[in-house]
Motif scaffolding. Sequence first.
Motif, PDB file in Angstrom:
ATOM      1  N   MET A   1       0.305   2.425   8.330  1.00  0.00           N
ATOM      2  CA  MET A   1       0.860   1.350   7.684  1.00  0.00           C
ATOM      3  C   MET A   1       1.819   1.807   7.262  1.00  0.00           C
ATOM      4  O   MET A   1       3.425   1.108   6.711  1.00  0.00           O
ATOM      5  CB  MET A   1       0.378   2.179   6.184  1.00  0.00           C
ATOM      6  CG  MET A   1      -1.671   0.697   6.102  1.00  0.00           C
ATOM      7  SD  MET A   1      -1.902   0.917   4.766  1.00  0.00           S
ATOM      8  CE  MET A   1      -2.438   2.591   4.607  1.00  0.00           C
ATOM      9  N   SER A   2       2.779   3.164   6.481  1.00  0.00           N
ATOM     10  CA  SER A   2       3.553   3.700   6.472  1.00  0.00           C
ATOM     11  C   SER A   2       4.656   3.516   7.509  1.00  0.00           C
ATOM     12  O   SER A   2       5.886   3.243   7.112  1.00  0.00           O
ATOM     13  CB  SER A   2       3.987   5.834   7.085  1.00  0.00           C
ATOM     14  OG  SER A   2       3.296   6.285   8.278  1.00  0.00           O
TER      15      SER A   2
ATOM     16  N   PHE B   1       1.002  -1.596  -0.263  1.00  0.00           N
ATOM     17  CA  PHE B   1       0.083  -0.001  -0.069  1.00  0.00           C
ATOM     18  C   PHE B   1       1.446   1.341   0.241  1.00  0.00           C
ATOM     19  O   PHE B   1       0.286   2.240  -0.640  1.00  0.00           O
ATOM     20  CB  PHE B   1      -1.151   0.052   0.949  1.00  0.00           C
ATOM     21  CG  PHE B   1      -2.267  -1.388   1.237  1.00  0.00           C
ATOM     22  CD1 PHE B   1      -2.936  -0.703   0.048  1.00  0.00           C
ATOM     23  CD2 PHE B   1      -2.095  -2.570   1.990  1.00  0.00           C
ATOM     24  CE1 PHE B   1      -4.057  -1.646  -0.314  1.00  0.00           C
ATOM     25  CE2 PHE B   1      -3.388  -2.854   1.839  1.00  0.00           C
ATOM     26  CZ  PHE B   1      -3.886  -3.305   0.585  1.00  0.00           C
ATOM     27  N   MET B   2       1.593   1.092   0.653  1.00  0.00           N
ATOM     28  CA  MET B   2       3.237   2.237   0.293  1.00  0.00           C
ATOM     29  C   MET B   2       3.895   2.849  -1.027  1.00  0.00           C
ATOM     30  O   MET B   2       3.723   3.696  -0.512  1.00  0.00           O
ATOM     31  CB  MET B   2       4.200   2.399   1.469  1.00  0.00           C
ATOM     32  CG  MET B   2       3.539   2.379   3.276  1.00  0.00           C
ATOM     33  SD  MET B   2       1.755   3.745   2.821  1.00  0.00           S
ATOM     34  CE  MET B   2       3.151   4.940   2.577  1.00  0.00           C
ATOM     35  N   THR B   3       4.214   2.338  -1.663  1.00  0.00           N
ATOM     36  CA  THR B   3       4.536   1.758  -2.752  1.00  0.00           C
ATOM     37  C   THR B   3       3.996   2.547  -3.559  1.00  0.00           C
ATOM     38  O   THR B   3       2.912   2.422  -3.741  1.00  0.00           O
ATOM     39  CB  THR B   3       5.191   0.869  -3.791  1.00  0.00           C
ATOM     40  OG1 THR B   3       5.909   0.909  -4.814  1.00  0.00           O
ATOM     41  CG2 THR B   3       3.989  -0.104  -3.687  1.00  0.00           C
TER      42      THR B   3
ATOM     43  N   PRO C   1       9.544   1.991   9.621  1.00  0.00           N
ATOM     44  CA  PRO C   1       9.508   3.047  10.750  1.00  0.00           C
ATOM     45  C   PRO C   1      11.072   3.791  11.111  1.00  0.00           C
ATOM     46  O   PRO C   1      10.346   4.594  12.300  1.00  0.00           O
ATOM     47  CB  PRO C   1       9.902   1.719  12.069  1.00  0.00           C
ATOM     48  CG  PRO C   1      11.115   0.765  10.603  1.00  0.00           C
ATOM     49  CD  PRO C   1      10.146   0.797   9.694  1.00  0.00           C
ATOM     50  N   GLU C   2      11.743   3.976  10.340  1.00  0.00           N
ATOM     51  CA  GLU C   2      12.625   5.243  10.349  1.00  0.00           C
ATOM     52  C   GLU C   2      12.517   6.446  10.480  1.00  0.00           C
ATOM     53  O   GLU C   2      12.702   7.580  10.509  1.00  0.00           O
ATOM     54  CB  GLU C   2      14.522   5.254   9.781  1.00  0.00           C
ATOM     55  CG  GLU C   2      15.018   3.519   9.804  1.00  0.00           C
ATOM     56  CD  GLU C   2      15.146   3.603  11.226  1.00  0.00           C
ATOM     57  OE1 GLU C   2      16.100   4.509  11.817  1.00  0.00           O
ATOM     58  OE2 GLU C   2      15.270   2.594  11.923  1.00  0.00           O
ATOM     59  N   VAL C   3      11.703   6.497   9.378  1.00  0.00           N
ATOM     60  CA  VAL C   3      10.766   7.677   8.868  1.00  0.00           C
ATOM     61  C   VAL C   3       9.517   8.026   9.030  1.00  0.00           C
ATOM     62  O   VAL C   3       8.880   8.781   9.062  1.00  0.00           O
ATOM     63  CB  VAL C   3      10.805   8.317   7.438  1.00  0.00           C
ATOM     64  CG1 VAL C   3      12.598   8.152   6.697  1.00  0.00           C
ATOM     65  CG2 VAL C   3      10.126   6.752   6.130  1.00  0.00           C
ATOM     66  N   GLY C   4       8.695   7.224   9.286  1.00  0.00           N
ATOM     67  CA  GLY C   4       7.053   7.219   9.388  1.00  0.00           C
ATOM     68  C   GLY C   4       6.527   7.613   8.511  1.00  0.00           C
ATOM     69  O   GLY C   4       6.580   7.637   7.969  1.00  0.00           O
ATOM     70  N   VAL C   5       5.380   8.386   8.614  1.00  0.00           N
ATOM     71  CA  VAL C   5       4.479   9.194   8.020  1.00  0.00           C
ATOM     72  C   VAL C   5       5.273  10.548   7.438  1.00  0.00           C
ATOM     73  O   VAL C   5       4.956  11.018   7.031  1.00  0.00           O
ATOM     74  CB  VAL C   5       3.344   9.011   8.955  1.00  0.00           C
ATOM     75  CG1 VAL C   5       3.354  10.741   9.855  1.00  0.00           C
ATOM     76  CG2 VAL C   5       1.787   9.964   8.089  1.00  0.00           C
ATOM     77  N   TYR C   6       6.560  10.577   7.861  1.00  0.00           N
ATOM     78  CA  TYR C   6       7.231  12.264   7.659  1.00  0.00           C
ATOM     79  C   TYR C   6       6.759  12.313   6.149  1.00  0.00           C
ATOM     80  O   TYR C   6       6.293  13.580   5.799  1.00  0.00           O
ATOM     81  CB  TYR C   6       8.472  11.848   8.265  1.00  0.00           C
ATOM     82  CG  TYR C   6       9.164  13.237   7.889  1.00  0.00           C
ATOM     83  CD1 TYR C   6       8.870  14.843   8.681  1.00  0.00           C
ATOM     84  CD2 TYR C   6      10.211  13.498   6.855  1.00  0.00           C
ATOM     85  CE1 TYR C   6       9.492  16.232   7.933  1.00  0.00           C
ATOM     86  CE2 TYR C   6      10.830  14.846   6.561  1.00  0.00           C
ATOM     87  CZ  TYR C   6      10.848  16.217   7.514  1.00  0.00           C
ATOM     88  OH  TYR C   6      11.030  16.668   6.636  1.00  0.00           O
ATOM     89  N   PRO C   7       7.017  11.364   5.307  1.00  0.00           N
ATOM     90  CA  PRO C   7       7.848  12.169   3.933  1.00  0.00           C
ATOM     91  C   PRO C   7       6.254  12.239   3.248  1.00  0.00           C
ATOM     92  O   PRO C   7       5.938  12.786   2.462  1.00  0.00           O
ATOM     93  CB  PRO C   7       7.844  10.774   3.008  1.00  0.00           C
ATOM     94  CG  PRO C   7       8.140  10.622   4.174  1.00  0.00           C
ATOM     95  CD  PRO C   7       8.020  10.133   5.601  1.00  0.00           C
ATOM     96  N   TYR C   8       5.261  11.864   3.570  1.00  0.00           N
ATOM     97  CA  TYR C   8       3.882  11.776   3.282  1.00  0.00           C
ATOM     98  C   TYR C   8       2.533  13.161   4.035  1.00  0.00           C
ATOM     99  O   TYR C   8       2.334  13.312   3.495  1.00  0.00           O
ATOM    100  CB  TYR C   8       3.273  10.260   3.709  1.00  0.00           C
ATOM    101  CG  TYR C   8       3.935   9.604   3.292  1.00  0.00           C
ATOM    102  CD1 TYR C   8       4.233   8.879   1.378  1.00  0.00           C
ATOM    103  CD2 TYR C   8       4.552   8.385   4.264  1.00  0.00           C
ATOM    104  CE1 TYR C   8       5.413   7.997   1.587  1.00  0.00           C
ATOM    105  CE2 TYR C   8       5.184   7.768   3.293  1.00  0.00           C
ATOM    106  CZ  TYR C   8       5.524   7.106   1.830  1.00  0.00           C
ATOM    107  OH  TYR C   8       6.698   6.206   2.070  1.00  0.00           O
ATOM    108  N   GLN C   9       3.066  13.538   5.238  1.00  0.00           N
ATOM    109  CA  GLN C   9       2.123  13.887   5.817  1.00  0.00           C
ATOM    110  C   GLN C   9       2.959  15.073   7.100  1.00  0.00           C
ATOM    111  O   GLN C   9       3.460  14.026   8.054  1.00  0.00           O
ATOM    112  CB  GLN C   9       1.126  13.551   6.577  1.00  0.00           C
ATOM    113  CG  GLN C   9       0.195  12.134   5.870  1.00  0.00           C
ATOM    114  CD  GLN C   9      -1.100  11.511   6.748  1.00  0.00           C
ATOM    115  OE1 GLN C   9      -0.754  11.634   8.258  1.00  0.00           O
ATOM    116  NE2 GLN C   9      -1.951  10.829   5.978  1.00  0.00           N
TER     117      GLN C   9
END
Length: 860
Positions: free
Chosen positions: A633-634, A599-601, A639-647
């Motif tokens: 999901m992110s 789902f994240m790709t 786990p190193e970046v988590g949701v940061y790049p997306y939200q």
Amino acid sequence: MSERDEMEYSRYLKPFTLILGAIVLLITFFSFIIRTLPAYSGTTDVLMFVGMDDPTYQLRRIEQIIANYPNVAWFDPMTYFPIGQPMHWGPLFPFLGATICLITGAATRTEIISVSLFLPCVMAALMVPVIYLLVSRVADWKAGLAAAFFIAIVPGQFFFRSFYGYLDHHAGEVFFSTLFCLCYLTALVYSRKHPVDLKDKETWKIPIFLGILCGITYVLGLALMPTMLLFALIVGIFTPVWFIIQRYIGHLGASALVINSVTFLVAIIGFFFIGVHSEGGLNYYTIGHPIAYTLLILANVLLFGFSYQLRDKPYWYYVGAIIGVTILGIIALAVILPDLFAYMMANANAFFGSDDIHWKTIQEARPWSFDDAWRTFQYSLLLFGAGAAVLLYRIRKELCPSHAFTLIWAVVIFYATCQHIRYEYYLAVPVAILAGIAVGFALDIIRLPFGQKPEISPMDEDHQSGKKKAGKSHDVSRGRSGHPAGSVKAGSYLFLAIILILALLFSYQALGRDLMMGAYNLNPDWREATEWMNKNTPDPGVDYFAMYDEKNFTYPDSAYGVMSWWDYGHMITFLGKRMPNANPFQYGVNGPNGSARFFMTKNESEADQILANLKTKYVITDYEMDTGKFWAMSTWDDPEVGVYPYQRTFIFPSPDDPKSGVNYPLLTNEYYQTMISRLHNFDGTYTEPGNVYFLRYMKPSATGLNAPVVVDGGQTNYSAGKALVNSFNAQENPQYDVILANFGYTDPVEPVPALSHYRLIFESSTRTTPADMHDLRYVKIFEHVKGAQIPGEGMLELPVKTNTGREFIYRTQSINGTFTVPYPTETTVGAVTIPGKYRNTKNGAEYQVTEEQVIEGQSI
């Protein structure tokens, strides 16, 4: 019957005893009624009450056992496809459910649900007499009644997980573990008054019987869930304390040796009746269980050996020996058996305090905060503390093992709950017990100012008996305060008033919360989607009711998987009778082929390869995956970046006060390009951006704040925003950066390419957005196909009408002179209608595509 036996039986027929029994039965009935209120609503659609995750899987197991009674499956190919699920839940709970259904004649799914949903409620109600009996042994009947009432009404996880609709083993875990503790405390009470003498075999009989009873109740809990091991740990922590107490009052500790050895010998035998069914941690049925129980027995032998060898030495020799041996034993285990030591430590860390960030995405595995604690237990936390203080006082005055065991039990469960909120349902029991003890003590203490002795509890009697046998002068009343009677009287009444007020406040708050709890409602959109899938997708060729041996099982060629987020796996199995790739056991979530990666790709080719590797045919998305669950999901994906790049969160300074600002989360292009967004937000179609927000911001490294501060920008159209981004000179502005972002989930900031191999075949009825926004439905089902090949350049458009009447245009661009399209023309696919043909917006050419061409990946 002897005269003594007649007297013993007659005391149970005294009016006061009968009244106590009636009160306990009344509380038990009340506990059952407040948990089963939804059952009396008159609704015949009982499925709507079922919790949507674990309860649906328990129903699946009950149905399977009914079809194969009395056999229980230890492997399930209907989930975690294409590997199959090794079962780590115990067999007892679904076996009880299936047995009750067979006894009552429940055969249809509706009848099975109707009967089974009462099981956790009954177990929770039976906690009332169990708690009364337990606390009356530790304290007295007044404390027992108070604790019984508290366990009936305590809110939070225990009430939630024993409410009508939440069909799961958690209520059973609490019931059987508390039943074990009741038996164990009964053994402590008896052995305190009648210590074992190894030279006198007559003194062995009843302790051996009580040990067998403890072992049987332990095995029942173990047959429900492997987490029963927690109570073996509690016994292990308590045992040195018990030996020290026995040594202090003049016993060698033979009672502890006999009772603990028999208990865990029965546990070892019982475990092998259950069987070894997995490898790995102690949260599974692994060989680690009998090893742990054997170590417990050996520890008892060692502690007794030291007590015997040092029988003529001063008391502190023995205490020092226990401390020294414990430290040396841990060191020796680490040196001599490093693998076993590492195994035990890894399991303890996983149980009590893993720092794995993935756990934070699981609601029930996150740490317990003070807000969580107060929200659940409120004023009973103060009663819990008061009860702990009472136990400490009594331990100091009386040295009763039952008080020490109860306190250790409470402390261990409290710590476990602080690490993982799921254990809050275990904590409800110590909270009720200690709160009841506090109330009972307060009711007793008011008599002290008048020079009367406190009521002798069963444990006090045992202490005095043991004291006399040991020849010690450890007076219970020693150390009484020399304050004037008036001040003591006032203090006693004040203490009583405080405790009773706290008890009333807690009861009022708890009952209010319990009675406000409405019936569970199975998510109607997921129910609609999975029931549609069951009726309208190919049979995967695996018998839903059959039991399979993992060693001999092979999936048929017709088998296929369903990709969705792990939260929904059990509904896909139970309602859809299809095989999810991921499930609420957190299987199939991470890794290169996990649902998180899929789902994240942002690469459709990678997503296609994941589904090919998993032999997966369908993908189900929902609004929560697209929004609230996106961060989970992110995090699982990286786990190193988590949701940061997306939200990303930005600080917008206040116009009136530039030194203050408001934090706003915005969505970036990274979010809009993920598979979950392209599927659920855009139906897999090519989407052009409209208005976007261009932001120029100061980097956190320049401001020292934890989020970038917006210094310029605003809403603009995509073309103008893109031009502003391209004109930004990063070298001349090292402390600043720019970005295009947006607030809406369906408002991309860059063009979103079409998906060529995914077609919408069903969507649920509920609309998640207002009428003036893009029509976004709650649950959507997509089919993965090879896609027909159409030669040409430009953009193709195809009208699509969903089963809800929503209409959209599927658009796709050509790649290297070829269009790959997932829909046939002028037909239906699933519940979706395709009324027309593909049309090339560049030259007006139209194309007709057949279903065979789409499925086989043929060129037209």
